[in-house]
Design an enzyme around this catalytic site. Structure first.
Site, PDB file in Angstrom:
ATOM      1  N   HIS A 174      -2.969 -40.182   5.033  1.00  0.00           N
ATOM      2  CA  HIS A 174      -2.667 -38.763   5.276  1.00  0.00           C
ATOM      3  C   HIS A 174      -1.588 -38.188   4.366  1.00  0.00           C
ATOM      4  CE1 HIS A 174      -4.923 -38.322   9.115  1.00  0.00           C
ATOM      5  NE2 HIS A 174      -4.688 -39.614   9.216  1.00  0.00           N
ATOM      6  N   LYS A 204       4.155 -24.378  11.447  1.00  0.00           N
ATOM      7  CA  LYS A 204       3.868 -25.784  11.161  1.00  0.00           C
ATOM      8  C   LYS A 204       5.202 -26.500  11.191  1.00  0.00           C
ATOM      9  CE  LYS A 204       1.968 -24.305   7.213  1.00  0.00           C
ATOM     10  NZ  LYS A 204       0.747 -24.780   6.635  1.00  0.00           N
ATOM     11  N   ARG A 205       5.196 -27.836  11.127  1.00  0.00           N
ATOM     12  CA  ARG A 205       6.465 -28.545  11.058  1.00  0.00           C
ATOM     13  C   ARG A 205       7.293 -28.013   9.894  1.00  0.00           C
ATOM     14  NH1 ARG A 205       7.395 -32.990  14.626  1.00  0.00           N
ATOM     15  NH2 ARG A 205       9.220 -33.306  13.317  1.00  0.00           N
ATOM     16  N   LYS A 264       6.569 -28.151   2.556  1.00  0.00           N
ATOM     17  CA  LYS A 264       5.731 -27.054   3.072  1.00  0.00           C
ATOM     18  C   LYS A 264       6.313 -25.680   2.705  1.00  0.00           C
ATOM     19  CE  LYS A 264       4.188 -29.830   7.075  1.00  0.00           C
ATOM     20  NZ  LYS A 264       2.703 -29.902   7.015  1.00  0.00           N
ATOM     21  N   THR A 280      -4.477 -28.235   8.317  1.00  0.00           N
ATOM     22  CA  THR A 280      -5.578 -27.890   9.224  1.00  0.00           C
ATOM     23  C   THR A 280      -5.350 -26.526   9.863  1.00  0.00           C
ATOM     24  OG1 THR A 280      -4.464 -29.327  10.824  1.00  0.00           O
ATOM     25  CG2 THR A 280      -6.453 -30.188   9.790  1.00  0.00           C
ATOM     26  N   LYS A 288      -7.706 -22.993  11.009  1.00  0.00           N
ATOM     27  CA  LYS A 288      -7.648 -22.242  12.275  1.00  0.00           C
ATOM     28  C   LYS A 288      -7.480 -20.755  12.026  1.00  0.00           C
ATOM     29  CE  LYS A 288      -5.498 -26.217  14.256  1.00  0.00           C
ATOM     30  NZ  LYS A 288      -4.196 -26.876  14.491  1.00  0.00           N
TER      31      LYS A 288
HETATM   32  C1  GPK Z   1       0.568 -36.579   7.301  1.00  0.00           C
HETATM   33  F1  GPK Z   1       1.670 -38.503   6.597  1.00  0.00           F
HETATM   34  C2  GPK Z   1       1.487 -37.562   7.495  1.00  0.00           C
HETATM   35  C3  GPK Z   1       2.286 -37.568   8.665  1.00  0.00           C
HETATM   36  O1  GPK Z   1       3.161 -38.423   8.856  1.00  0.00           O
HETATM   37  N1  GPK Z   1       2.080 -36.583   9.580  1.00  0.00           N
HETATM   38  C4  GPK Z   1       1.144 -35.614   9.391  1.00  0.00           C
HETATM   39  O2  GPK Z   1       0.980 -34.751  10.265  1.00  0.00           O
HETATM   40  C5  GPK Z   1      -0.595 -34.550   8.060  1.00  0.00           C
HETATM   41  N2  GPK Z   1       0.397 -35.617   8.246  1.00  0.00           N
HETATM   42  C6  GPK Z   1      -0.656 -33.985   6.658  1.00  0.00           C
HETATM   43  O3  GPK Z   1       0.651 -33.585   6.263  1.00  0.00           O
HETATM   44  C7  GPK Z   1      -1.603 -32.801   6.639  1.00  0.00           C
HETATM   45  O4  GPK Z   1      -1.749 -32.292   5.342  1.00  0.00           O
HETATM   46  C8  GPK Z   1      -2.962 -33.218   7.191  1.00  0.00           C
HETATM   47  O5  GPK Z   1      -3.793 -32.099   7.363  1.00  0.00           O
HETATM   48  C9  GPK Z   1      -2.806 -33.916   8.536  1.00  0.00           C
HETATM   49  O6  GPK Z   1      -1.885 -34.998   8.449  1.00  0.00           O
HETATM   50  C10 GPK Z   1      -4.108 -34.474   9.054  1.00  0.00           C
HETATM   51  O7  GPK Z   1      -4.737 -35.250   8.091  1.00  0.00           O
END
Ligand code: GPK
Length: 835
Positions: free
Chosen positions: A374, A567-568, A573, A678, A682
């Protein structure tokens, strides 16, 4: 099995077997029975909380009937099943989703009205199940919904945290974290007191040779903690399939107390041991995209992996099939590297406990697991120190070394002259202390590795995992672009839009085949449709405006352009880019005459998101947003021209109000850093446009909806390294507009400038995230958005086309891709009346 039960018993059972309500009368009966008996309330003290409890319990009963049928049917059919291992499941609220998925929300609404309650109020009582940080956890939740809706035999496995992600309060403009104790009333879980697994930690490894001269390893003398299963039913949409999410809770091994210690007077010690055991599943680590290497986190990972694998192996052994059938019966997906210990754990079970030889066991392991990556960001890639693993999991460390040995021997045979390659790809990093690289272990132990959007999947192949592509070839690496469930993110969050779409498409089939949305393209120029679409957006903006008024006291005008970034909070970001842009706009407005200001497009800039408690820079960003809001929102010259809002405690249920209310949403990560994103999906699905960088899924969204319907800006991923290089050797060039913003901050316009010096200094000194390099393009793009928004008819045309073209981004498509390319599993329909 069925034949063994005597007829009389079957008859009695069938006569009284629960069937579940389908109409208002029966719903009311079920709800009232629960309110009176389960909750011990009466007509005279039934408040909204009790109404929620009664409704939830009535629906839980219904779900569990379908759950039983599903599980029985899956057991009889004995087909291949999927197990999705994730440390995070960001489920949000369950009641609304359950009502919609079983198709009884209207029935419940009417019933609740009879009892004197409004549906919205009852739904609003529920606490979010917030067992996740952000995108990764929410993706797992969307996938569970799709797996059930598409009738795949699938279970999720996770941890039952007593405290989910903290609740965020904003006090004097600063984030304060408050624990989220969510379990005091949780009607959605079923404690399975009979399903327990004893998990070992620490101890030592004893070796001996068996009668055949084979060396046997026994891991013994460890500390034992018990895992207790709690099951959460996952209803599919418009299908009886109801899958299971099994969450593990930790408790002391002997149950209540260690009686020996208790009796020998060591009462305190025995209580202490119990608390120590319970600590394992006590709290979710609140970091997103960051690895902190804490011992308790490693304990959580092993506890959950070992319990889940024990459960899976136990189920497999009941079928009495040969071990080589294991990968034909079971697919296990690793959601990031957090569950990577499942790889050495399965190898340990097969070799140490079941007596398989190493190679046979290893081929079973590799064919069972798939690994999803991810992120490419170094700070998020998990590593565990060898001494820590040695201490906590001595046998697993041996196995990891053995896996590495076999792997490196293979690499050496394939690339005989490349010594550098061996140290680069070794699972063991030769640092001090030595570290285990979990992503490498996950790659070596899986048959497929996937990224979560095209750009991201390409990047992992050309950067962090480049050598592994050379070693294993292209085919081991693949892409599954993320998606979202349209049930929650369209039908539930935006019922009016869902209804409008259904009225044109002749029903709700699009909720299960989102590509049907393409038929809406025919209405992009339809005056009446546009009007209806616009009215829905306005109503959703009004709903959010009311929420903002209630929670912050600030009035915002629903006719203004709503610009949202939720978002976080993370530097990559780039919420800092957004708030610097807002300040730039504010300075421009201040420099105008009142007449000029009147001509400007009124805006509401909305932020939301949590900062990890130890992430200083992210907390500075939150503080700055709040201080800018305080100044701008109270500036009488500005009025409706600009409002700046920080929504406290952003979570799944709040996103359901926020996502339908945007005109523009911001997905502006430094190119190459956001794996997918994601929330971008939405917002567009709900009729808003995007301002974004060429990053993650933004690129595929652009391809699908058309580049006229998205506002892209900024440097490309391929150029980022070069720019950073320039920063290092030539210094950072600060954009003129951004310099004015920094001057305003330094002059104290938003409070004492010391508070924000870290934020501005990092741009001036390194600008690792290209805030300055992208600033001008960002501001110009916002100006273009203002212009475009003035032409409402053209804007509606864009938003309707965008919605019509979002079909690709359903999580159902993801699940079908995983099922075909990675899991090799088939759906299995459940008959309405049992197996
Ligand atoms: C990726 F590595 C990580 C993590 O520790 N936490 C997290 O939420 C996210 N992510 C990505 O940052 C997004 O770009 C991605 O859409 C999401 O995972 C799902 O794949």
């Amino acid at each position: 099995v069925e034949a063994e039960i005597p007829d009389a018993q079957k008859t009695a059972w069938k006569k009284h077997s629960a069937s579940g309500f389908t109409n208002k009368e029966d719903f009311e009966a079920a709800a009232i029975r629960h309110i009176e008996t389960t909750l011990a309330r009466s007509l005279y003290n039934c408040d909204e909380g009790a109404a929620y409890g009664g409704t939830a319990l009535a629906f839980r009963d219904r779900l569990i009937i379908d759950w039983n049928k599903t599980q029985q049917s899956h057991t009889f059919a004995d087909q291949k099943r999927v197990y999705y291992l994730s440390l995070e499941f960001l489920m949000g609220r369950a009641l609304d989703n359950a009502m919609l998925n079983v198709g009884l929300k209207d029935v419940a609404r009417d019933g609740l009205a009879d009892l004197g309650f409004r549906m919205e109020d009852v739904i609003g009582i529920e606490r979010d199940a917030a067992l996740g940080n952000g995108g990764l956890g929410r993706l797992a939740a969307c996938f569970l919904d799709s797996l059930a809706s598409l009738d795949y035999p699938a279970w999720g496995y996770g941890l039952r945290y007593r405290y989910g992600i903290f609740k965020q309060e904003i006090i004097n403009g600063y984030q304060v974290e408050v624990p989220d104790y969510w379990l005091d009333f949780n009607p959605w879980e079923f404690p399975r007191h009979d399903v327990t697994v004893d998990i070992q930690f620490y101890g030592n490894v004893r070796k001996y040779n068996d009668e055949n001269g084979r060396q046997v390893s026994v891991w013994e003398n460890g500390e034992i903690v018990t895992a207790n299963a709690y099951d959460v039913p996952i209803p599919g949409y418009n299908t009886p399939t109801t899958n299971n999410l099994r969450l593990w809770s930790s408790k002391a091994a002997s149950g209540e107390f260690d009686f020996q210690k208790f009796n020998s007077g060591e009462y305190e010690q025995s209580v202490h041991d119990q608390m120590r055991a319970e600590t394992i599943s006590a709290v979710l680590y609140p970091n997103d995209n960051l690895d902190r290497g804490k011992e308790l986190r490693l304990k959580q990972q092993y506890f959950w992996c070992a319990a889940s694998l024990h459960d899976i192996v136990r189920r497999f052994k009941k079928s009495k099939k040969a071990w080589k059938e294991f990968p034909n019966q079971i697919a296990i997906q690793l959601n990031d590297t957090h569950p990577t210990l499942a790889i050495p754990e399965l190898q340990r079970i097969l070799v140490d406990n079941e007596g398989l030889d190493w190679d046979t066991a290893w081929s079973i392991v590799v064919n069972t697991f798939g690994y999803t990556n991810h992120t490419v960001m170094a700070e998020a890639l998990e590593k565990w120190s060898v001494p820590l693993i040695q201490h906590l999991l001595p046998r697993h460390l041996e196995i990891i070394y053995e896996i590495n040995l076999h792997f490196l021997q293979y690499v050496e045979r394939t690339f005989p002259k490349d010594r550098d390659m061996l140290s680069r790809v070794s699972i063991v990093e030769e640092s001090n202390p030595k570290m285990i690289r979990m992503a490498y272990l996950a790659i070596v132990g899986s048959h497929k590795v996937n990224g979560v959007a095209e750009l991201h999947s390409d990047l992992i192949k050309t950067t962090i995992f480049k050598d592994f592509v050379k070693i294993y070839g292209q085919d081991k690496f693949t892409n599954v672009t993320n998606g979202i469930t349209p049930r929650r993110w369209l039908h539930q969050a935006n019922p009016k839009l869902s209804e409008l779409i259904a009225s044109k498409l002749g029903g709700y089939d699009f909720l299960k085949d989102l590509t049907l949305l393409h038929k809406l393209e025919a209405y992009a120029d339809d005056k009446q449709f546009r009007k209806a679409f616009q009215e829905i957006k306005y109503a959703n903006k009004t709903r959010l405006a009311n929420y903002i008024k209630e929670t912050t006291g600030v009035s915002v005008n629903p006719a203004a352009l709503f610009d949202i970034q939720v978002k976080r909070i993370h530097e990559y970001k780039r919420q800092q880019l957004n708030i610097f842009g807002v300040i730039h706009r504010y300075l421009a407005l201040k420099a105008m005459t009142p007449e000029q200001r009147k001509k400007m497009q009124p805006r509401v800039s909305i932020f939301g998101g949590k900062a990890a408690p130890g992430y200083w820079m992210a907390k500075c960003i939150i503080h700055l947003v709040n201080e800018v809001g305080r100044v701008v929102n109270n500036d009488p010259e500005i009025g409706d021209a600009l409002k700046v809002i920080f929504i406290e405690d952003y979570n799944v249920s709040k996103c359901e109000i926020i996502a339908p209310a945007s005109d523009i949403s911001e997905h502006i990560s430094t190119a190459g850093t956001e794996a997918s994103g994601t929330s971008n999906m939405k917002f567009v699905l709900n009729g808003g446009l995007i301002i974004g960088t060429c990053d993650g899924a933004n690129i595929e969204i652009t391809r699908e909806i058309g580049e006229d319907n998205i506002f892209l800006f900024g440097n490309l991923a391929e150029d980022v390294e070069e720019i950073r290089h320039q920063h290092t050797y030539e210094g950072v060039l600060i954009d003129d507009g951004l310099q004015k913003v920094f001057d305003a901050i330094h002059n104290g316009m938003f409070g004492h400038s010391d508070e924000f010096s870290a934020l501005t200094n990092t741009v001036v000194n390194h600008d690792h995230w290209l805030t300055s390099a992208d600033f001008e393009a960002y501001c110009k793009t916002h100006d273009a958005i203002d212009e475009a928004f003035k032409d409402q008819e053209a804007w509606l045309h864009k938003t309707i086309l965008a919605v019509a073209r979002m079909g690709f981004f359903t999580a159902d498509r993801c699940i079908e891709e995983y099922a075909e390319m990675i899991w090799n599993v088939e759906p299995q329909k459940i008959k309405q009346n049992g197996a």
